[in-house]
Design a protein around this motif. Sequence first.
Motif, mmCIF file in Angstrom:
data_model
loop_
_atom_site.group_PDB
_atom_site.id
_atom_site.type_symbol
_atom_site.label_atom_id
_atom_site.label_comp_id
_atom_site.label_asym_id
_atom_site.label_seq_id
_atom_site.Cartn_x
_atom_site.Cartn_y
_atom_site.Cartn_z
ATOM 1 N N ILE A 116 0.881 -1.188 0.000
ATOM 2 C CA ILE A 116 0.000 0.000 0.000
ATOM 3 C C ILE A 116 0.911 1.228 0.000
ATOM 4 N N PRO A 117 0.965 1.969 -1.097
ATOM 5 C CA PRO A 117 1.881 3.112 -1.157
ATOM 6 C C PRO A 117 1.680 4.057 0.027
ATOM 7 N N GLY A 118 2.779 4.423 0.663
ATOM 8 C CA GLY A 118 2.731 5.388 1.764
ATOM 9 C C GLY A 118 2.540 4.767 3.135
ATOM 10 N N LEU A 119 2.138 3.490 3.194
ATOM 11 C CA LEU A 119 1.843 2.888 4.503
ATOM 12 C C LEU A 119 3.106 2.760 5.364
ATOM 13 N N VAL A 120 4.208 2.332 4.745
ATOM 14 C CA VAL A 120 5.443 2.161 5.522
ATOM 15 C C VAL A 120 5.891 3.508 6.082
ATOM 16 N N GLN A 121 5.724 4.572 5.275
ATOM 17 C CA GLN A 121 6.188 5.900 5.689
ATOM 18 C C GLN A 121 5.291 6.532 6.771
ATOM 19 N N TYR A 122 3.980 6.406 6.587
ATOM 20 C CA TYR A 122 3.077 7.175 7.455
ATOM 21 C C TYR A 122 2.258 6.332 8.441
ATOM 22 N N GLY A 123 2.329 5.010 8.308
ATOM 23 C CA GLY A 123 1.475 4.168 9.148
ATOM 24 C C GLY A 123 2.247 3.437 10.232
ATOM 25 N N ILE A 212 -16.913 4.484 19.710
ATOM 26 C CA ILE A 212 -15.904 4.162 18.690
ATOM 27 C C ILE A 212 -16.614 4.209 17.337
ATOM 28 N N GLU A 213 -16.114 5.050 16.451
ATOM 29 C CA GLU A 213 -16.763 5.184 15.132
ATOM 30 C C GLU A 213 -16.312 4.057 14.217
ATOM 31 N N THR A 214 -17.178 3.701 13.255
ATOM 32 C CA THR A 214 -16.789 2.651 12.305
ATOM 33 C C THR A 214 -16.973 3.137 10.865
ATOM 34 N N ARG A 215 -16.134 2.627 9.984
ATOM 35 C CA ARG A 215 -16.293 2.833 8.536
ATOM 36 C C ARG A 215 -16.223 1.443 7.911
ATOM 37 N N THR A 216 -17.256 1.086 7.136
ATOM 38 C CA THR A 216 -17.227 -0.207 6.463
ATOM 39 C C THR A 216 -17.116 0.006 4.946
ATOM 40 N N PHE A 217 -16.934 -1.113 4.193
ATOM 41 C CA PHE A 217 -16.595 -0.998 2.763
ATOM 42 C C PHE A 217 -15.451 -0.017 2.594
ATOM 43 N N PHE A 218 -14.436 -0.183 3.388
ATOM 44 C CA PHE A 218 -13.340 0.782 3.432
ATOM 45 C C PHE A 218 -12.056 0.046 3.052
ATOM 46 N N ASN A 219 -11.610 0.250 1.808
ATOM 47 C CA ASN A 219 -10.449 -0.483 1.282
ATOM 48 C C ASN A 219 -9.336 0.485 0.887
ATOM 49 N N PRO A 220 -8.385 0.709 1.807
ATOM 50 C CA PRO A 220 -7.316 1.667 1.532
ATOM 51 C C PRO A 220 -6.460 1.257 0.324
ATOM 52 N N VAL A 221 -6.156 2.249 -0.521
ATOM 53 C CA VAL A 221 -5.248 1.981 -1.650
ATOM 54 C C VAL A 221 -3.986 2.825 -1.546
ATOM 55 N N GLU A 222 -4.035 3.866 -0.710
ATOM 56 C CA GLU A 222 -2.855 4.717 -0.552
ATOM 57 C C GLU A 222 -2.915 5.437 0.798
ATOM 58 N N VAL A 223 -1.740 5.673 1.366
ATOM 59 C CA VAL A 223 -1.689 6.473 2.599
ATOM 60 C C VAL A 223 -0.786 7.670 2.324
ATOM 61 N N LYS A 224 -1.312 8.864 2.640
ATOM 62 C CA LYS A 224 -0.490 10.066 2.529
ATOM 63 C C LYS A 224 -0.279 10.592 3.949
ATOM 64 N N GLU A 225 0.488 11.650 4.095
ATOM 65 C CA GLU A 225 0.723 12.181 5.441
ATOM 66 C C GLU A 225 -0.623 12.576 6.061
ATOM 67 N N GLY A 226 -1.033 11.875 7.113
ATOM 68 C CA GLY A 226 -2.269 12.225 7.823
ATOM 69 C C GLY A 226 -3.555 11.894 7.098
ATOM 70 N N LYS A 227 -3.491 11.055 6.040
ATOM 71 C CA LYS A 227 -4.709 10.812 5.262
ATOM 72 C C LYS A 227 -4.683 9.427 4.590
ATOM 73 N N ILE A 228 -5.824 8.688 4.710
ATOM 74 C CA ILE A 228 -5.947 7.396 3.999
ATOM 75 C C ILE A 228 -6.871 7.622 2.804
#
Length: 375
Positions: A116-123, A212-228
């Motif tokens: 997942i691009p950005g995950l190693v850097q920001y996650g 605790i809030e939930t988000r479903t049907f949520f499939n990350p494809v990229e992680v940026k600084e502070g944002k999925i």
Amino acid sequence: MRVAIVGGGVAGILTANYLAMRLREEIRDKKAEILLISERDKLLYEPGLLYLIFNKLEEKDITKELKYLLDPSVKLIVDRAEKLDLENRKIKTKSNEFDYDYLVIATGSRIVPEEIPGLVQYGDWFYNLDGAKRLREKLSRFKEGKVVVSVMGIPHKCPVAPIEVTFLLHEFFKIHNVRDNIELVYTYPINRVFTLGNVSELVEKMFEERNIETRTFFNPVEVKEGKIITLEGEEESFDLLIAIPPHKGSQLIIDSGLSDDGWVPTDKFTLEVKGYDNVFALGDTTDLPVSKAGSVAHFQAEVLAENLSAEIKGLPPTARYFGKAVCFIETSFSEATYIWFDYETPPTFVKPNRFTHWMKIAYNRMFWLTARGVL
Ligand SMILES: Cc1cc2nc3c(=O)[nH]c(=O)nc-3n(C[C@H](O)[C@H](O)[C@H](O)COP(=O)(O)OP(=O)(O)OC[C@H]3O[C@@H](n4cnc5c(N)ncnc54)[C@H](O)[C@@H]3O)c2cc1C
């Protein structure tokens, strides 16, 4: 008869130890030999990572050298297997080559955050030791902001661990008097918070009660600084991202041409690798519709050791694996429930309670006896 086991995780160690117990005389008389090939010389008790991030267990509590866990009759080879040649019954390792009569594939699963691009850097994550130690530091300093626990692909190890970590984060922040300053969000790839319907209902209700809030049907494809960013076109901000990264099977399985993703095509009852009557797979590496869980590896190892030892003794291999799985679910630092299910029986669970939590804590301490095949 040589049984070669590749992979020194729970599945490989338990199979080796159960076989050693059942083949005591054959090993003594040099009619049977058990080889365990492992790229690591230690076992990490992965369930302990959930406690390490909250400083409840330390690295020394959750790692042990394989030589202290294996029956003395098992030959341990610390080396990386590079190719399995099932037609010619050979295993090529980095520095050697081994023949076998029976092969057991127990190479597990691994996280691939780099997919997942950005995950190693920001996650962050707690699914390996380094990640868990980093997260422990961050959690000890986290006082306000938004925490997102995001499951980034199915299947992954321990289906319930993301739920547990979310409950424990809630409790951890509450204990430290900062829960009111923290927004806690849980995301899951399908249309509910867990694959199994009735478990999902229970968890959704408990999440709601804890704000605790939930988000479903949520499939990350990229992680940026502070944002999925997701496949569905959504964006979710975060101050701390605790990801359950995508998983794959071992590169060995892919390099040996057994499958493209590292999940080994396995018979759901006999654990035979499809097309070979002398090759078996168990634990996380199989493509079976069961949880990738240590308990599953444990129940499968019992079946496999019974059948393999029977074959070696010239007896009929009659044991079958029926999909049995047991998973504890910690709902706080003082209560837990557990689910129990198999191929035919949907999961049942009890109301979260103190006794089940203490059973889990006791199991964490007794695990090393289980690994030795004693419990
Ligand atoms: C945070 C977390 C919490 C968990 N909690 C629970 C829980 O509460 N209950 C539960 O039942 N399960 C839990 N699990 C899941 C459990 O840890 C795994 O399902 C279990 O470890 C799988 O065992 P395995 O032996 O199949 O695979 P692994 O543990 O992955 O072991 C495979 C081994 O094979 C080795 N290997 C791979 N390729 C090669 C090669 N080419 N050559 C040589 N060696 C190789 C690997 O290095 C590894 O040592 C949890 C997992 C995590 C990450």
